[in-house]
Design a protein around this motif. Sequence first.
Motif, PDB file in Angstrom:
ATOM      1  N   TRP A  59       0.830  -1.197   0.000  1.00 15.92           N
ATOM      2  CA  TRP A  59       0.000   0.000   0.000  1.00 15.92           C
ATOM      3  C   TRP A  59       0.868   1.252   0.000  1.00 15.92           C
ATOM      4  O   TRP A  59       1.947   1.285   0.588  1.00 15.92           O
ATOM      5  CB  TRP A  59      -0.920  -0.011   1.221  1.00 15.92           C
ATOM      6  CG  TRP A  59      -1.919   1.107   1.273  1.00 15.92           C
ATOM      7  CD1 TRP A  59      -2.065   2.026   2.267  1.00 15.92           C
ATOM      8  CD2 TRP A  59      -2.919   1.419   0.296  1.00 15.92           C
ATOM      9  NE1 TRP A  59      -3.098   2.888   1.986  1.00 15.92           N
ATOM     10  CE2 TRP A  59      -3.635   2.544   0.768  1.00 15.92           C
ATOM     11  CE3 TRP A  59      -3.273   0.869  -0.934  1.00 15.92           C
ATOM     12  CZ2 TRP A  59      -4.676   3.123   0.070  1.00 15.92           C
ATOM     13  CZ3 TRP A  59      -4.310   1.441  -1.642  1.00 15.92           C
ATOM     14  CH2 TRP A  59      -5.005   2.549  -1.148  1.00 15.92           C
ATOM     15  N   GLN A  60       0.384   2.281  -0.668  1.00 11.49           N
ATOM     16  CA  GLN A  60       1.187   3.487  -0.890  1.00 11.49           C
ATOM     17  C   GLN A  60       1.428   4.305   0.372  1.00 11.49           C
ATOM     18  O   GLN A  60       2.372   5.097   0.443  1.00 11.49           O
ATOM     19  CB  GLN A  60       0.506   4.370  -1.939  1.00 11.49           C
ATOM     20  CG  GLN A  60      -0.921   4.770  -1.571  1.00 11.49           C
ATOM     21  CD  GLN A  60      -1.602   5.589  -2.648  1.00 11.49           C
ATOM     22  OE1 GLN A  60      -0.953   6.388  -3.304  1.00 11.49           O
ATOM     23  NE2 GLN A  60      -2.904   5.396  -2.825  1.00 11.49           N
ATOM     24  N   TYR A  61       0.586   4.140   1.386  1.00 15.24           N
ATOM     25  CA  TYR A  61       0.744   4.908   2.623  1.00 15.24           C
ATOM     26  C   TYR A  61       1.199   4.008   3.762  1.00 15.24           C
ATOM     27  O   TYR A  61       0.793   2.847   3.855  1.00 15.24           O
ATOM     28  CB  TYR A  61      -0.568   5.589   3.015  1.00 15.24           C
ATOM     29  CG  TYR A  61      -1.083   6.581   1.996  1.00 15.24           C
ATOM     30  CD1 TYR A  61      -0.444   7.797   1.775  1.00 15.24           C
ATOM     31  CD2 TYR A  61      -2.230   6.291   1.252  1.00 15.24           C
ATOM     32  CE1 TYR A  61      -0.917   8.698   0.842  1.00 15.24           C
ATOM     33  CE2 TYR A  61      -2.711   7.191   0.308  1.00 15.24           C
ATOM     34  CZ  TYR A  61      -2.053   8.396   0.107  1.00 15.24           C
ATOM     35  OH  TYR A  61      -2.524   9.282  -0.821  1.00 15.24           O
ATOM     36  N   ASP A  62       2.037   4.573   4.632  1.00 18.52           N
ATOM     37  CA  ASP A  62       2.419   3.878   5.856  1.00 18.52           C
ATOM     38  C   ASP A  62       1.408   4.222   6.952  1.00 18.52           C
ATOM     39  O   ASP A  62       0.772   5.291   6.908  1.00 18.52           O
ATOM     40  CB  ASP A  62       3.819   4.310   6.286  1.00 18.52           C
ATOM     41  CG  ASP A  62       4.311   3.538   7.494  1.00 18.52           C
ATOM     42  OD1 ASP A  62       4.619   2.349   7.349  1.00 18.52           O
ATOM     43  OD2 ASP A  62       4.363   4.138   8.590  1.00 18.52           O
TER      44      ASP A  62
ATOM     45  N   THR B  63      -0.890  12.633   5.758  1.00 18.88           N
ATOM     46  CA  THR B  63      -1.223  13.105   4.413  1.00 18.88           C
ATOM     47  C   THR B  63      -1.937  14.454   4.525  1.00 18.88           C
ATOM     48  O   THR B  63      -2.445  14.810   5.598  1.00 18.88           O
ATOM     49  CB  THR B  63      -2.131  12.101   3.684  1.00 18.88           C
ATOM     50  OG1 THR B  63      -3.441  12.137   4.303  1.00 18.88           O
ATOM     51  CG2 THR B  63      -1.568  10.686   3.775  1.00 18.88           C
TER      52      THR B  63
ATOM     53  N   HIS C 230      -8.318   6.963  -0.591  1.00  8.45           N
ATOM     54  CA  HIS C 230      -8.292   6.458   0.791  1.00  8.45           C
ATOM     55  C   HIS C 230      -9.534   5.584   0.996  1.00  8.45           C
ATOM     56  O   HIS C 230     -10.588   6.086   1.406  1.00  8.45           O
ATOM     57  CB  HIS C 230      -8.283   7.618   1.789  1.00  8.45           C
ATOM     58  CG  HIS C 230      -7.153   8.584   1.597  1.00  8.45           C
ATOM     59  ND1 HIS C 230      -5.860   8.320   1.992  1.00  8.45           N
ATOM     60  CD2 HIS C 230      -7.131   9.830   1.042  1.00  8.45           C
ATOM     61  CE1 HIS C 230      -5.080   9.357   1.705  1.00  8.45           C
ATOM     62  NE2 HIS C 230      -5.833  10.289   1.122  1.00  8.45           N
TER      63      HIS C 230
ATOM     64  N   ASP D  81      -3.901   7.732   6.821  1.00  9.86           N
ATOM     65  CA  ASP D  81      -4.739   6.862   6.006  1.00  9.86           C
ATOM     66  C   ASP D  81      -5.296   5.730   6.865  1.00  9.86           C
ATOM     67  O   ASP D  81      -4.536   4.945   7.447  1.00  9.86           O
ATOM     68  CB  ASP D  81      -3.920   6.292   4.839  1.00  9.86           C
ATOM     69  CG  ASP D  81      -4.741   5.399   3.943  1.00  9.86           C
ATOM     70  OD1 ASP D  81      -5.557   5.912   3.163  1.00  9.86           O
ATOM     71  OD2 ASP D  81      -4.576   4.161   4.041  1.00  9.86           O
TER      72      ASP D  81
END
Length: 306
Positions: A63-66, A71, A82, A92
């Motif tokens: 996934w692109q977010y930790d 954000t 999201h 996220d």
Amino acid sequence: MPETPVTAPAEPGTRARDREFTVAERSQFQLVLRRFMQHRLAVGSLVVLVLLVLLAYVGGALWQYDFGEFTPDKSDAPSLAHPFGTDAAGKDQFAQVLRGTQISLQIAVLVALFSTVVGTVWGAVAGYFGGATDTILMRISDLVLTLPLLAVAAMLAHNFGGSWWLISVVIAGLYWAYVSRVARGVVLSLREKEFVEAAKALGASDARIIFRHLVPNALGSIIVNATVLVAIAILLETSLSYLGFGVRPPDTSLGILVSEAQTALTTRPWLFYFPGLFIILIALTINFIGDGLRDALDPQQTKVRA
């Protein structure tokens, strides 16, 4: 398994080669697997649980977010960017739920493993030796069972907790006694069996009899209880985190996410419902899998042939 040719009774007008058929004897593992696969709810639950585990670990890595990343999108509702929305800080929610699922599953598995190993050894030793050994060991076990689990777990977690593995040890230290009673009951019913007497006559040591003969024959009931412990550990960790005694920030768990979202239930309900849904799915699927294993490992089932 080797196939044994069996010849059916002769009938008028039939040839010998037409009367031969084979009967394949199934191993114990094949019998258990076949019975489990006949339990559709358990099989479906296993598929769902595997998908949740893959989503948590593989999806979390891709996934692109930790889970701790901020954000610019704050308090956003679920969207393509999201899927589970974002919180007031811009984190996220999908990434946080995946991380929370990882931690909750790790706690649950470690609790089940530790409780099962300790409880099985404790109960097997008590059931095999009996007498004073049984009395002392089971009184200690009964003492643990009388403790108010949530209150004691909260106190211990507050003093020694913080990391997920310490929370696991605290919970497991209170639940091994349940497994010990199950193991003791099964061993008590097995210790007078002929195979135990034969092992004693051949000079087998007590440790060998317990761990090579009794415990393997008690695994059916023990495995079922281990699956129940996984579900219990998930719910207890959720309760501890909800009360503020579980895993501590900056890490997270499903219980923490539910606890933090309770004040935003009316304004940002997605922060509450998604982690709550994952808790329900994990607990239900594990319980249904346990039901399937109990039916598959039922010793009263008769041996079948293909």
